[in-house]
Enzyme design. Structure first.
Site, short mmCIF file in Angstrom:
data_model
loop_
_atom_site.label_atom_id
_atom_site.label_comp_id
_atom_site.label_asym_id
_atom_site.label_seq_id
_atom_site.Cartn_x
_atom_site.Cartn_y
_atom_site.Cartn_z
N TYR A 137 -14.19 -20.46 -45.39
CA TYR A 137 -15.33 -19.55 -45.54
C TYR A 137 -15.84 -19.56 -46.98
O TYR A 137 -17.04 -19.68 -47.22
CB TYR A 137 -14.94 -18.13 -45.13
N SER A 149 -22.48 -15.30 -50.32
CA SER A 149 -21.50 -14.24 -50.48
C SER A 149 -20.95 -14.32 -51.89
O SER A 149 -21.02 -15.37 -52.54
CB SER A 149 -20.36 -14.42 -49.47
N LYS A 154 -19.65 -20.80 -48.25
CA LYS A 154 -20.62 -19.98 -48.96
C LYS A 154 -20.96 -20.59 -50.33
O LYS A 154 -22.10 -20.44 -50.82
CB LYS A 154 -20.10 -18.55 -49.12
#
Length: 309
Positions: free
Chosen positions: A213, A198, A217
């Site tokens: 998160y 991402s 990533k």
């Protein structure tokens, strides 16, 4: 004036013959032009996935499903859709084939698309899924690790069990998928692995708090680079696709109740808008196909310019 001069200079019989031949010539020219087949747009052959066996995790819906659609449109007819619930994966496979046959000379018999149930956070489950795929196709050419989750908690409030689950899926799941893919690709001479990270691997998203998160990533992006180097001489390429804000069905549902958040995301994106899932089609096909055969350990960001500023 020139025609009248020509008429006076040539006898009537000859004029009639000349005109007849001229008309016949024009008719022949028009006939040839009308029957000439239209030119078919040409595409660089290395982008084709025809004859390649592909596998995508997290593919029953969302971006993973969009990747599968792009593969089918690029000529892939042997594809494994992997997701947590096998019934949903199989339903997605059936729908994908059905849609591929609309306005096409292809029939369902031309495709071998299967749905496979797999919990990517479990190494054993991933191994079993790859065994099933290899038993079905006998080889694997391109694998995309797309399964992942995101949650928004402040750092102080983030429950430990939720953090562990997120890392088990996003990080460990990507690693297990890549490792099993490479184990099957190396004996056949190589293949392409794409880990979906991402833009959050490079920037800090605002205003939503999502530290675990973002860190997961970043781990996926660096994992791809590390594996790319480790397996480079064995013919296995490992690259990263990093999307920006994409208008998936889930995202649309969330933003329908928070238009201010949508405006914030758009204002922070240089292109002034969020991406559509199909905006990733070209990038994923590029990374999965032979068009990127001299790329490994690289990252392709598709984020509307978000990470530039």
């Amino acid at each position: 004036m020139s025609f009248s001069f020509f008429a006076r200079a040539v006898p009537a019989v000859q004029r009639s013959t000349v005109l007849t031949r001229t008309v016949q010539s024009c008719v022949r020219f028009q006939s040839t032009a009308s029957t000439t087949p239209k030119r078919v747009p040409r595409v660089l052959p290395s982008f084709s996935l025809e004859g390649k066996v592909c596998l995508v995790t997290g593919a029953a819906r969302g971006l993973g499903n969009e990747f599968c659609r792009a593969f089918i449109q690029s000529g892939c007819t042997e594809l494994a859709i992997v997701d947590l619930k096998e019934s949903e994966a199989q339903a997605a496979a059936a729908e994908l084939v059905s849609n591929a046959c609309v306005n096409s000379d292809m029939t369902p018999e031309d495709f071998n698309v299967i749905g496979v149930g797999c919990d990517v956070s479990s190494e054993l489950s991933v191994q079993r899924a790859f065994e099933q795929v290899m038993d079905t196709y006998g080889r694997l050419d391109s694998v995309v690790a797309s399964a992942g989750i995101v949650e928004n908690y402040s750092a102080f409030d983030y429950p430990f069990d939720r953090i562990k689950r997120l890392y088990d899926i996003n990080v460990h799941g990507a690693f297990f998928t890549a490792r099993e893919a490479a184990r099957n690709m190396i004996p056949q001479g190589g293949g392409s692995i794409v880990l979906v990270a991402s833009m959050s691997a490079s920037i800090i998203n605002i205003p939503q708090p999502q530290t675990p998160y973002n860190a997961s990533k970043a781990a996926v992006r660096h994992m791809a680079s590390s594996l790319g180097v480790e397996w480079a001489k064995k013919g296995v390429r490992v690259n990263t696709l990093s999307p920006g804000y994409m208008l998936t069905k889930l995202t649309k549902t969330i933003l329908a109740h928070d238009q201010d958040l949508k405006k914030t995301w758009e204002s922070l994106t240089p292109m002034g808008k969020m991406g559509e899932p199909e905006d990733l089609a070209g990038a994923i096909v590029f990374l999965a196909s032979d068009a990127s055969k001299f790329m490994t350990g690289a990252e392709v960001r598709v984020d509307g310019g978000y990470c530039v500023i």
